[in-house]
Scaffold this active site. Structure first.
Site: not given
Length: 723
Positions: A99, A265
C-alpha cells in the site's frame, strides 16, 4: 478584562482553530485564486536534519545484513498489544509495503513508496490502510535502532520484501536510497470526491479507461480496486476491466498484474470478523490519548482473529505464512460462490472444500475456516486472458515465483528512477527496461573545443536554448524519469512530439550530431552545452558576462534501451516556459504551469526567473511574440518584468486567452501576452517576484538567478553526480 492580554477574563486568548483549520485561509476566502502552495512543498525548513545531512551517504554505512536479520526476527516475535496472525507479521508487513508502493501512477509519476508518505495524511488515514498504523509502530524499535542510516521510506518497503523472504520467496533484490519527507504531499491529486470511498471519477461507468487522469484507483481512499466488485457489486468480468486499467496505470502488464494479485494474496489474510461500527476514528481524527493510532476497537477484543479492517474475512490459501502455489491450487480446484463475511462484505468462498484445504484459525490451530477470494481474485480465472496466465503460473511454480519476485521489485522500485540511484549490496546487476537505462558517457573530451564548434555552427540563441530546454523539461522529480541525459529527444516517440517542434528539432540536431561525433562527446552533452552557450551569448547581449556551469558525462540511450510506449506519459501537452498549450483544457494554462514546475522541482522564484528569461531570449513555441515584452529580443534582460509591471501600460482581453498590452495614454498596442505571462503581474505572490527583478539594481542578479535555475533543470537527472 485581563489588562495584560486584553482578553476578557475567563476567555481563551487563542483564536480557536486559527492554526489547525483552513476555513479562514487565503484559498478559502478566494477559492479562484492561483494556489502556489504546490511549489512550497517540502520546504527544507521542515527537515530536522538540516542541509548538511546526506541520507544517500549515511545509508552506505548501514549494516544491511543485521537489519535484514532483525526484520526477519520481528516477523515471528508477536507482541501482546497487536498479536500476529499465526504468529507471523508477514502478511501485515507485505500489505503495508504494497500500500506504500501501490499508490504510484505513471501518468504524473506521483505516489509510490519513495518518500515514506504513508506516515502522513491522507494516506495514514485512508480506509484502505486500516491498521497499517500498527505495522509501522511494530517497526519503530528497528527504526529507532538504526536511526539516521535508515529512512522510513526504505524501511517500509524492505519490511515487505523481508516478509516474503522469511516465508520462502527468494528475493529478486532491493535498492536503498529513498529519502523521507517531513510533511504531507499536498501536491498529489487523489481525486475530487469529498467523502471516503466515493466514486465520481469516471466519464462512463461502463468504460474502465474513462477513469480520470492521472488517477489509478477506482474510488477515493482505495489503493486500486474495490475488493467486493465494481461499486461493491460482485462481477469478476467487470472487475477484471478495472483491474487491468488500474494496474496498467501503475505500469504493469497482464502477466505482472496476475502475478502481483496472486502473490499478494498467497500469504496473510483479510480481516472482517466483527462490525466496522466498533472501530474508532482514523489516526488523523483520533483523540490525543490514542498516541497517533487510529481505528481502535474499544467495544470488543479487536485483535487477532477478531480484527476488522477490509471487512472481508479469511485467508486466501491453506498455508498463509508459506510461499507456495496455494492461491492457484484453490482457485482451480474448487467451484466458488458468493457469501457474506461476518462484517457483511461480499466475498467468494469454495463449495464443498475438504477439511485439509481449509486454513487454520489465526490464533487457534484446532479450528479451521473456509478460505475466501475477492472479486479481483476471481477475475484471475474468469477473464480469459488472466485465466491463461494463471493456468501457466499454476502449472509452473518456479516460473510464478520468478515473475512475481521481479514484479514485486518493479512495484516497490518504480518511482526511484534510474538504477544509478539504487544503493546497497542487493541491487540487481540486470538493467531493466522500465528503469530507462542510459550508458555511461564520456567526460574526458575537450569541452572548450566542442563549445567553439557549436558557436561557429550558425545556430541561433533561440534554437540552442529551446532545444536544450525541450530535451531537459521532461524530467519529473515524482519518479525521476525524463530529462536531458540519454538524448532521448532524438528517438521515438520524443522526436515526433508536437511540443518539440519536430521540423525545427530535426534541423538543430542535424547540426549538433556531427559536432558530437567529432568531439567524442555524447549528443546529450552537446545539446545541453549548446543551450548553455546560448544563455551565455544572451547574457552578454544584456551586458553581463557569465559562464553557465557544465558537467560532462551524459550518455546517449539507444532505441533498444527505450520503452517507447512507457514514454508516452512524459509527452508535454503544455509548456508555460515556452508559452505553448497543445489545445484548450479544463485546467487553466497557469495551473498547468505550476504542475509542471513542481514536477521539475523548481520553486516559485526559479519559475519566475526562467519565464522572464525565456521570453526575452525568444524561445516561444513556433516563434510567437506573445509575452516577448522587449524590443531587444535575444538579450537576457529584465525587460519582461519591467514592462509587465509598468503602470503606463494596461491589459486588454483580445481573444482565445490572448491579451493586448496597450499604452495607457494612447491606447496603442505595444505587445501581446498570454494568461501565463500576465499571471506574473496579477497574482500577488508572483508579482512580488516580478517586481524584485524589475528593480533597476537587479539586472545582474536576475542573470545569475536565471543561470542557477537553468542549470538546475539541465542537471536534474544527473544522478551519476550524486555522492
Amino acid at each position: 478584562m485581563d489588562h495584560k492580554t486584553n482578553v476578557p477574563a475567563g476567555k481563551c486568548p487563542i483564536i480557536h482553530g486559527s492554526n489547525t483549520i483552513e476555513e479562514n485561509s487565503v484559498t478559502e476566502w478566494w477559492p479562484n485564486s492561483l494556489k502556489l502552495g504546490i511549489l512550497h512543498q517540502h520546504d527544507t525548513k521542515t527537515n530536522p536534519f538540516g542541509e548538511e545531512f546526506d541520507y544517500r551517504k549515511a545509508v552506505k554505512s548501514l549494516d544491511v545484513e543485521a537489519l535484514k536479520a532483525d526484520l526477519k526476527a520481528l516477523m515471528t516475535e508477536s507482541q501482546d498489544w497487536w498479536p500476529a496472525d499465526w504468529g507471523h507479521y508477514g502478511g501485515l508487513m507485505i500489505r503495508m509495503a504494497w500500500h506504500s508502493a501501490g499508490t504510484y501512477r505513471t501518468a504524473d509519476g506521483r505516489g509510490g513508496g519513495g518518500t515514506g508518505n504513508q506516515r502522513f495524511a491522507p494516506l495514514n488515514s485512508w480506509p484502505d490502510n486500516v491498521n497499517l498504523d500498527k505495522a509501522r509502530r511494530l517497526l519503530w524499535p528497528i527504526k529507532k535502532k538504526y536511526g539516521n542510516k535508515l529512512s522510513w521510506a526504505d524501511l517500509l518497503i524492505l519490511a515487505g520484501t523481508m516478509a516474503y523472504e522469511s516465508m520462502g520467496l527468494p528475493s529478486y533484490g532491493f535498492g536503498f536510497g529513498r529519502e523521507d519527507i517531513w510533511a504531507p504531499e499536498e501536491d498529489i491529486y487523489w481525486g475530487s470526491e469529498k467523502e471516503w470511498l466515493a466514486r465520481d471519477r469516471y466519464d462512463s461507468e461502463d468504460e474502465a479507461d474513462s477513469l480520470e487522469n492521472p488517477l489509478a484507483a477506482v474510488q477515493m481512499g482505495l489503493i486500486y480496486v474495490n475488493p467486493e466488485g465494481v461499486n461493491g457489486k460482485p462481477d469478476p468480468l467487470k472487475t477484471a476491466k478495472e483491474v487491468r486499467e488500474t494496474f496498467y496505470r501503475m505500469g504493469m502488464d497482464d502477466e505482472e498484474t496476475v502475478a502481483l494479485t496472486a502473490g499478494g494474496h498467497t500469504v496473510g489474510k483479510a480481516h472482517g470478523n466483527g462490525s466496522a461500527d466498533n472501530l474508532g476514528p482514523d489516526p488523523e481524527a483520533a483523540g490525543i490519548e490514542e498516541a497517533g493510532l487510529g481505528w481502535m476497537n474499544n467495544k470488543s477484543r479487536g485483535v487477532g482473529h477478531d480484527t476488522v479492517s477490509s471487512g472481508l474475512e479469511g485467508a486466501w490459501t491453506t498455508h498463509p505464512t508459506k510461499w507456495d502455489n496455494g492461491f492457484f491450487y484453490l482457485l482451480f480446484t474448487y467451484d466458488w460462490e458468493l457469501r457474506k463475511s461476518p462484517a457483511g462484505a461480499w466475498q467468494w468462498e469454495p463449495i464443498d472444500i475438504t477439511n485439509e484445504d481449509m486454513p487454520v484459525d489465526a490464533e487457534d490451530a484446532s479450528k479451521r475456516y473456509s478460505p475466501m477470494m475477492t472479486d479481483a481474485d476471481m477475475a484471475m480465472v474468469k477473464d480469459p486472458i488472466y485465466r491463461e496466465i494463471s493456468k501457466k503460473f499454476y502449472e509452473d511454480q518456479d516460473y510464478f515465483s520468478k515473475v512475481f519476485a521481479r514484479a514485486w521489485f518493479k512495484l516497490t522500485h518504480r518511482d526511484m528512477g534510474p538504477k544509478a540511484r539504487y544503493l546497497g549490496p542487493d541491487v540487481p546487476k540486470e538493467d531493466l527496461i522500465w528503469q530507462d537505462p542510459i550508458p555511461a558517457g564520456n567526460d574526458s573530451y575537450d569541452v572548450a573545443a566542442a563549445k567553439a564548434k557549436i558557436a561557429q555552427s550558425g545556430l541561433s540563441v533561440a534554437d540552442m536554448v529551446a532545444t536544450a530546454w525541450d530535451s531537459a523539461r521532461t524530467y519529473r522529480g515524482s519518479d525521476m524519469r525524463g530529462g536531458a541525459n540519454g538524448a532521448r529527444i532524438r528517438l521515438s516517440p520524443q522526436k515526433d512530439w508536437a511540443g518539440n517542434e519536430p521540423e525545427r528539432l530535426a534541423r538543430v540536431l542535424s547540426v549538433l550530431e556531427p559536432i558530437a561525433q567529432e568531439s567524442g562527446a555524447s549528443l546529450a552533452d552537446i545539446i545541453v552545452l549548446a543551450g548553455n552557450l546560448g544563455i551565455e551569448q544572451a547574457a552578454k547581449a544584456a551586458g553581463v558576462s557569465v559562464t553557465v556551469p557544465f558537467a560532462a558525462g551524459r550518455g546517449d540511450a539507444s532505441e533498444e534501451m527505450t520503452d517507447a510506449d512507457s514514454f508516452a506519459v512524459l509527452e508535454p501537452v503544455h509548456d508555460g516556459f515556452r508559452n505553448w498549450v497543445k489545445k484548450d483544457y479544463v485546467v487553466s494554462p497557469e495551473e498547468m504551469l505550476l504542475d509542471r514546475t513542481q514536477l521539475m522541482g523548481l520553486t516559485a522564484a526559479e519559475m519566475t526567473a526562467l519565464i522572464g528569461g525565456m521570453r526575452v531570449i525568444g524561445t516561444n513555441y513556433g516563434g510567437t511574440s506573445h509575452g516577448v515584452l522587449t524590443d531587444n529580443v535575444g538579450a537576457l534582460s529584465t525587460d519582461f518584468f519591467v514592462n509587465l509591471t509598468d503602470m503606463a501600460n494596461k491589459w486588454v482581453p483580445a481573444s482565445d486567452g490572448i491579451y493586448e498590452i496597450q499604452d495607457r495614454a494612447s491606447g496603442k498596442t505595444k505587445w501581446t501576452a498570454s494568461r501565463v505571462d500576465l499571471v506574473f503581474g496579477s497574482n500577488s505572490i508572483l508579482r512580488a517576484y516580478a517586481e524584485h527583478y524589475a528593480q533597476d539594481d537587479n539586472g545582474e542578479k536576475f542573470v545569475k538567478d536565471f543561470v542557477a535555475a537553468w542549470s538546475k533543470v539541465m542537471n536534474a537527472d544527473r544522478f551519476d553526480l550524486e555522492g
